[in-house]
Design a protein around this motif. Structure first.
Motif, short mmCIF file in Angstrom:
data_model
loop_
_atom_site.label_atom_id
_atom_site.label_comp_id
_atom_site.label_asym_id
_atom_site.label_seq_id
_atom_site.Cartn_x
_atom_site.Cartn_y
_atom_site.Cartn_z
N ASP A 81 51.51 -33.55 -19.58
CA ASP A 81 51.60 -32.32 -18.82
C ASP A 81 51.29 -32.55 -17.33
N LYS A 82 50.31 -33.41 -17.09
CA LYS A 82 49.85 -33.65 -15.72
C LYS A 82 50.69 -34.71 -14.99
N PHE A 83 51.02 -35.81 -15.69
CA PHE A 83 51.59 -36.97 -14.99
C PHE A 83 53.06 -37.26 -15.27
N TRP A 84 53.68 -36.49 -16.13
CA TRP A 84 55.13 -36.70 -16.38
C TRP A 84 55.92 -35.58 -15.77
N PRO A 85 57.12 -35.80 -15.25
CA PRO A 85 57.62 -37.14 -14.98
C PRO A 85 56.78 -37.81 -13.91
N GLY A 86 56.60 -39.14 -14.03
CA GLY A 86 55.77 -39.85 -13.05
C GLY A 86 55.36 -41.23 -13.53
N GLY A 87 54.38 -41.80 -12.81
CA GLY A 87 54.04 -43.21 -12.98
C GLY A 87 53.03 -43.53 -14.07
N LEU A 88 53.18 -42.91 -15.24
CA LEU A 88 52.27 -43.22 -16.35
C LEU A 88 53.05 -43.62 -17.58
N THR A 89 52.80 -44.85 -18.06
CA THR A 89 53.40 -45.33 -19.30
C THR A 89 52.36 -45.18 -20.41
N ILE A 90 52.76 -44.50 -21.48
CA ILE A 90 51.83 -44.27 -22.60
C ILE A 90 52.29 -45.10 -23.79
N ILE A 91 51.36 -45.90 -24.33
CA ILE A 91 51.69 -46.72 -25.50
C ILE A 91 51.35 -45.95 -26.77
N LEU A 92 52.36 -45.84 -27.64
CA LEU A 92 52.23 -45.09 -28.89
C LEU A 92 52.74 -45.94 -30.05
N SER A 104 58.17 -57.21 -29.12
CA SER A 104 57.56 -58.48 -29.56
C SER A 104 57.05 -58.40 -31.00
N ASN A 105 57.84 -57.77 -31.86
CA ASN A 105 57.48 -57.59 -33.28
C ASN A 105 56.20 -56.79 -33.50
N GLY A 106 55.76 -56.08 -32.46
CA GLY A 106 54.54 -55.27 -32.59
C GLY A 106 54.86 -53.92 -33.22
N ASP A 107 53.84 -53.07 -33.34
CA ASP A 107 54.07 -51.76 -33.97
C ASP A 107 53.91 -50.61 -32.98
N THR A 108 53.90 -50.96 -31.67
CA THR A 108 53.75 -49.91 -30.65
C THR A 108 54.87 -50.02 -29.62
N VAL A 109 55.07 -48.92 -28.88
CA VAL A 109 56.06 -48.94 -27.80
C VAL A 109 55.52 -48.13 -26.61
N SER A 178 47.63 -45.54 -28.79
CA SER A 178 48.14 -45.70 -30.16
C SER A 178 47.01 -45.77 -31.19
N LYS A 179 45.78 -46.03 -30.71
CA LYS A 179 44.63 -46.14 -31.63
C LYS A 179 43.56 -45.15 -31.17
N SER A 180 42.49 -45.07 -31.98
CA SER A 180 41.45 -44.11 -31.60
C SER A 180 40.77 -44.51 -30.29
N GLU A 181 40.65 -45.83 -30.06
CA GLU A 181 40.06 -46.26 -28.80
C GLU A 181 41.13 -46.32 -27.72
N ILE A 182 40.97 -45.48 -26.69
CA ILE A 182 41.97 -45.41 -25.62
C ILE A 182 41.64 -46.46 -24.56
N LYS A 183 42.68 -47.21 -24.14
CA LYS A 183 42.44 -48.29 -23.16
C LYS A 183 43.48 -48.24 -22.06
N ILE A 184 43.05 -48.47 -20.82
CA ILE A 184 44.01 -48.64 -19.73
C ILE A 184 44.32 -50.14 -19.65
N LEU A 185 45.59 -50.49 -19.84
CA LEU A 185 45.98 -51.90 -19.85
C LEU A 185 46.38 -52.39 -18.46
N ARG A 186 46.87 -51.46 -17.64
CA ARG A 186 47.23 -51.83 -16.27
C ARG A 186 47.02 -50.61 -15.39
#
Length: 202
Positions: A81-92, A104-109, A178-186
């Protein structure tokens, strides 16, 4: 000569790959077909262990490729709601529609909706979802304007759209929800503090 959206649409659906401007940096993208995705990796000389992200032209498209878990749903919706459209990629968590090679054969995108009309039109013309990564050879600088694109890289794609300079010019921030623990990767164009202001401490 400017290429028409109809022409871009036809060619992308056939599996061609495109360099196009987004709000953050220039991207190289293609539809979610294995052969097309392989070509993106080859153009970038990129290892298959680095996932691509999905840029979408509308919120409805997120449901086609990803699962929003109930645990983080409220926070995810607040960020969108706040950052889309915009510079935030959310991994789910990903759905089956997303080819394994793309993640990479992972289970998230990673999913993002860019804040640039031209980018949204191109993504929409391809069916609303484009697998995308920065338009550069791996390890080289990320181009935030058309003039910064590498001539060698340009030769490796089928369609090139000149959109001048990208309005933000810095890569997106990536947050894993994608998990209960939210992390900023970049941390990119949106700061951790801005995110915490919306969903509380991470």
């Amino acid at each position: 000569m400017e290429i028409s959206l109809e022409n871009i649409s036809e060619r992308l659906k056939k599996g061609e790959i495109i360099i196009y401007p987004t709000d953050t940096v220039y991207g190289v993208g293609g539809v979610l077909k294995e052969d097309t995705l392989k070509r993106i990796y080859e153009a970038k000389t990129r290892s298959f262990s680095s996932p691509l992200i999905a840029l979408v032209s509308s919120l409805e498209k997120v449901d086609e490729i990803a699962i929003i878990n109930d645990e983080n749903r409220e926070k995810i919706e607040k960020l969108i709601d706040k950052f889309w459209p915009g510079g935030l990629t959310i991994i789910l968590k990903k759905k089956d529609k997303v080819p394994a090679i793309m993640v990479s054969n992972g289970d998230t995108v990673g999913v993002r909706m860019p804040n640039l009309k031209k980018a949204l039109e191109i993504i929409e013309s391809a069916g609303g979802i484009l697998a995308t990564t920065s338009a550069n050879i791996s390890g080289e600088a990320t181009p935030s304007s058309f003039n910064e694109l590498s001539p060698i890289f340009k030769e490796r794609v089928d369609i090139i759209v000149d959109g001048g300079k990208c309005p933000i010019g810095t890569a997106s921030t990536i947050i894993d929800m994608s998990k209960s623990e939210i992390k900023i990767l970049r941390e990119g164009s949106i700061s951790k503090k801005e995110i915490e202001n919306i969903i509380g401490k991470i």
